[in-house]
Write an enzyme that holds these catalytic residues in place. Structure first.
Site, PDB file in Angstrom:
ATOM      1  N   GLY A  67       0.828  -1.217   0.000  1.00 14.91           N
ATOM      2  CA  GLY A  67       0.000   0.000   0.000  1.00 14.91           C
ATOM      3  C   GLY A  67       0.854   1.255   0.000  1.00 14.91           C
ATOM      4  NE  ARG A  72      -4.738   6.385  -2.474  1.00 14.94           N
ATOM      5  CZ  ARG A  72      -5.520   6.305  -1.394  1.00 14.94           C
ATOM      6  NH1 ARG A  72      -5.652   7.327  -0.577  1.00 14.94           N
ATOM      7  NH2 ARG A  72      -6.188   5.187  -1.134  1.00 14.94           N
ATOM      8  CG  ASN A 101       0.902   1.418   4.873  1.00  8.82           C
ATOM      9  OD1 ASN A 101       0.649   2.145   5.826  1.00  8.82           O
ATOM     10  ND2 ASN A 101       0.549   1.739   3.623  1.00  8.82           N
ATOM     11  CB  SER A 107      -5.126   1.432  14.070  1.00  9.68           C
ATOM     12  OG  SER A 107      -5.991   2.427  14.567  1.00  9.68           O
ATOM     13  CE1 TYR A 134      -8.423   0.815   9.803  1.00  4.33           C
ATOM     14  CE2 TYR A 134      -8.483   1.579  12.080  1.00  4.33           C
ATOM     15  CZ  TYR A 134      -7.862   1.537  10.840  1.00  4.33           C
ATOM     16  OH  TYR A 134      -6.667   2.204  10.654  1.00  4.33           O
ATOM     17  CB  SER A 135     -11.422  -1.809  16.606  1.00  2.77           C
ATOM     18  OG  SER A 135     -11.766  -0.456  16.500  1.00  2.77           O
ATOM     19  CE  LYS A 143      -5.064  -0.913  10.598  1.00  8.73           C
ATOM     20  NZ  LYS A 143      -3.979  -1.204   9.657  1.00  8.73           N
ATOM     21  CB  ILE A 196      -1.898   9.504  10.408  1.00 12.44           C
ATOM     22  CG1 ILE A 196      -1.375   8.646  11.584  1.00 12.44           C
ATOM     23  CG2 ILE A 196      -0.753  10.031   9.536  1.00 12.44           C
ATOM     24  CD1 ILE A 196      -0.481   9.352  12.573  1.00 12.44           C
TER      25      ILE A 196
HETATM   26  P1  NDP Z   1      -4.706   5.909   2.593  1.00 14.58           P
HETATM   27  O1  NDP Z   1      -6.131   5.658   2.297  1.00 14.58           O
HETATM   28  O2  NDP Z   1      -4.139   7.283   2.451  1.00 14.58           O
HETATM   29  O3  NDP Z   1      -3.776   4.888   1.740  1.00 14.58           O
HETATM   30  C1  NDP Z   1      -4.065   3.525   1.759  1.00 14.58           C
HETATM   31  C2  NDP Z   1      -3.038   2.798   0.915  1.00 14.58           C
HETATM   32  O4  NDP Z   1      -3.346   1.383   0.974  1.00 14.58           O
HETATM   33  C3  NDP Z   1      -3.063   3.202  -0.534  1.00 14.58           C
HETATM   34  O5  NDP Z   1      -1.743   3.210  -1.045  1.00 14.58           O
HETATM   35  C4  NDP Z   1      -3.901   2.097  -1.183  1.00 14.58           C
HETATM   36  O6  NDP Z   1      -3.553   1.845  -2.536  1.00 14.58           O
HETATM   37  C5  NDP Z   1      -3.504   0.891  -0.344  1.00 14.58           C
HETATM   38  N1  NDP Z   1      -4.516  -0.178  -0.374  1.00 14.58           N
HETATM   39  C6  NDP Z   1      -5.783  -0.123   0.077  1.00 14.58           C
HETATM   40  N2  NDP Z   1      -6.403  -1.304  -0.127  1.00 14.58           N
HETATM   41  C7  NDP Z   1      -5.480  -2.118  -0.719  1.00 14.58           C
HETATM   42  C8  NDP Z   1      -5.497  -3.455  -1.167  1.00 14.58           C
HETATM   43  N3  NDP Z   1      -6.591  -4.229  -1.074  1.00 14.58           N
HETATM   44  N4  NDP Z   1      -4.371  -3.965  -1.716  1.00 14.58           N
HETATM   45  C9  NDP Z   1      -3.245  -3.212  -1.829  1.00 14.58           C
HETATM   46  N5  NDP Z   1      -3.181  -1.936  -1.430  1.00 14.58           N
HETATM   47  C10 NDP Z   1      -4.281  -1.392  -0.884  1.00 14.58           C
HETATM   48  O7  NDP Z   1      -4.513   5.373   4.091  1.00 14.58           O
HETATM   49  P2  NDP Z   1      -3.420   5.742   5.200  1.00 14.58           P
HETATM   50  O8  NDP Z   1      -2.141   6.056   4.561  1.00 14.58           O
HETATM   51  O9  NDP Z   1      -4.041   6.701   6.138  1.00 14.58           O
HETATM   52  O10 NDP Z   1      -3.342   4.337   5.967  1.00 14.58           O
HETATM   53  C11 NDP Z   1      -2.271   3.428   5.780  1.00 14.58           C
HETATM   54  C12 NDP Z   1      -2.328   2.386   6.876  1.00 14.58           C
HETATM   55  O11 NDP Z   1      -2.250   3.033   8.137  1.00 14.58           O
HETATM   56  C13 NDP Z   1      -3.645   1.590   6.894  1.00 14.58           C
HETATM   57  O12 NDP Z   1      -3.387   0.257   7.227  1.00 14.58           O
HETATM   58  C14 NDP Z   1      -4.437   2.280   7.982  1.00 14.58           C
HETATM   59  O13 NDP Z   1      -5.382   1.416   8.563  1.00 14.58           O
HETATM   60  C15 NDP Z   1      -3.332   2.645   8.959  1.00 14.58           C
HETATM   61  N6  NDP Z   1      -3.674   3.712   9.862  1.00 14.58           N
HETATM   62  C16 NDP Z   1      -4.059   4.954   9.415  1.00 14.58           C
HETATM   63  C17 NDP Z   1      -4.409   5.953  10.318  1.00 14.58           C
HETATM   64  C18 NDP Z   1      -4.850   7.307   9.877  1.00 14.58           C
HETATM   65  O14 NDP Z   1      -5.326   8.061  10.763  1.00 14.58           O
HETATM   66  N7  NDP Z   1      -4.691   7.701   8.632  1.00 14.58           N
HETATM   67  C19 NDP Z   1      -4.368   5.707  11.760  1.00 14.58           C
HETATM   68  C20 NDP Z   1      -3.964   4.373  12.131  1.00 14.58           C
HETATM   69  C21 NDP Z   1      -3.623   3.423  11.207  1.00 14.58           C
HETATM   70  P3  NDP Z   1      -4.373   2.463  -3.797  1.00 14.58           P
HETATM   71  O15 NDP Z   1      -4.605   3.924  -3.527  1.00 14.58           O
HETATM   72  O16 NDP Z   1      -3.425   2.211  -4.928  1.00 14.58           O
HETATM   73  O17 NDP Z   1      -5.651   1.685  -3.927  1.00 14.58           O
END
Ligand code: NDP
Length: 237
Positions: free
Chosen positions: A9, A12, A82, A133, A146-147, A150, A178
């Site tokens: 992931g 982004r 991630n 998380s 989600y909880s 995680k 975040i």
């Molecule tokens: P974003 O939504 O900004 O980014 C998510 C990323 O995961 C993207 O690159 C997306 O790829 C990828 N992704 C989603 N689903 C899939 C899949 N099925 N297979 C492969 N890639 C996938 O999220 P965040 O950066 O905020 O979150 C990243 C991690 O951090 C997650 O696990 C989230 O649960 C965790 N997190 C985030 C928090 C927050 O407040 N933001 C807090 C705590 C934990 P694409 O765009 O190419 O589909």
């Protein structure tokens, strides 16, 4: 010697910051993504990191991507799981497919990738970090699926810290709130309200999380395994 690293992931948000951080320290970095083709291409151009389209929920796609990455790298020093999506819904409003999707993307994705890459990680005495998380630690109202997913990651990490020792270290980073596109369902005003829940009085940045993962994957953390490092500004202590 440059290390070889895979981040799931990475297109982004936090994953993108992770790719940039590992690549900036000279690691040969690969990352997966699902939908954000353009973002993945721009990250490749910016960092030289190699993108692979791979749905973390699909056993077939994970096996294929891991094989491709290993055929290129031949080795792996660090893996950061991630990839993830959020679901803001009451338990009663959560359908079975939504429930299963949350478990699949977070927990099954981690299981599949770890399973495929563990032999390579053993050879290099590598390190694995799962991005959990604060809700996996404390439970989030209206985020039961989600909880649970995680919290499951923390359990998987602890089991693997024992099972894969002494060769591979496993740890979690548990971010708080975040500021990424995952928070897009909140207005600016709501985000400011969220900051007031945080003792350090700001939302976290993707870079805050990336620095913690970088540390846990480094030799500076060589005696740390089975731990969850909270990057949450003090919102859950
Ligand atoms: P974003 O939504 O900004 O980014 C998510 C990323 O995961 C993207 O690159 C997306 O790829 C990828 N992704 C989603 N689903 C899939 C899949 N099925 N297979 C492969 N890639 C996938 O999220 P965040 O950066 O905020 O979150 C990243 C991690 O951090 C997650 O696990 C989230 O649960 C965790 N997190 C985030 C928090 C927050 O407040 N933001 C807090 C705590 C934990 P694409 O765009 O190419 O589909």
């Amino acid at each position: 010697m440059p290390r070889h690293v895979l981040i799931t992931g990475g297109s982004r948000g936090i994953g993108r910051a992770l790719v940039k951080a590992f690549a900036a320290q000279g690691d040969l970095t690969a990352f997966t993504y699902l939908r954000s083709e353009e973002a993945a291409a721009s990250l490749r151009a910016e960092t030289g990191a190699l993108p692979y389209r791979c749905d973390s929920r699909s056993e077939e796609e994970v096996i294929k991507a891991c094989k491709k990455i290993l055929s290129l790298f031949h080795t792996l020093d660090a893996l950061v799981i991630n990839a993830g999506t959020s679901l803001y819904e009451t338990l009663e409003g959560t359908s079975l497919p939504q429930w299963q999707d949350q478990l699949n993307v977070h927990l099954t994705g981690a299981y599949l990738c770890t399973r495929e890459l563990l032999p390579a990680l053993r050879e290099k005495k590598g390190a694995v970090v799962y991005i959990s998380s604060v809700w996996g630690q404390s439970g989030g109202s209206n985020e039961a699926a989600y909880s649970a997913a995680k919290a499951g990651l923390i359990g998987l990490m602890k089991a693997m810290a024992k099972e894969a020792a002494p060769l591979v270290r496993f740890n979690c980073v548990a971010p708080g709130i975040i500021d990424t596109e995952m928070l897009n369902h909140f207005s600016q005003e709501e985000k400011e309200g969220l900051s007031s829940l945080v003792p350090l009085e700001r939302l976290g940045t993707p870079e805050d999380v990336a620095k913690a993962a970088l540390f846990l994957c480094s030799d500076n953390a060589s005696y740390i395994t089975g731990q969850t490092l909270a990057v949450n500004g003090g919102m859950y202590i």
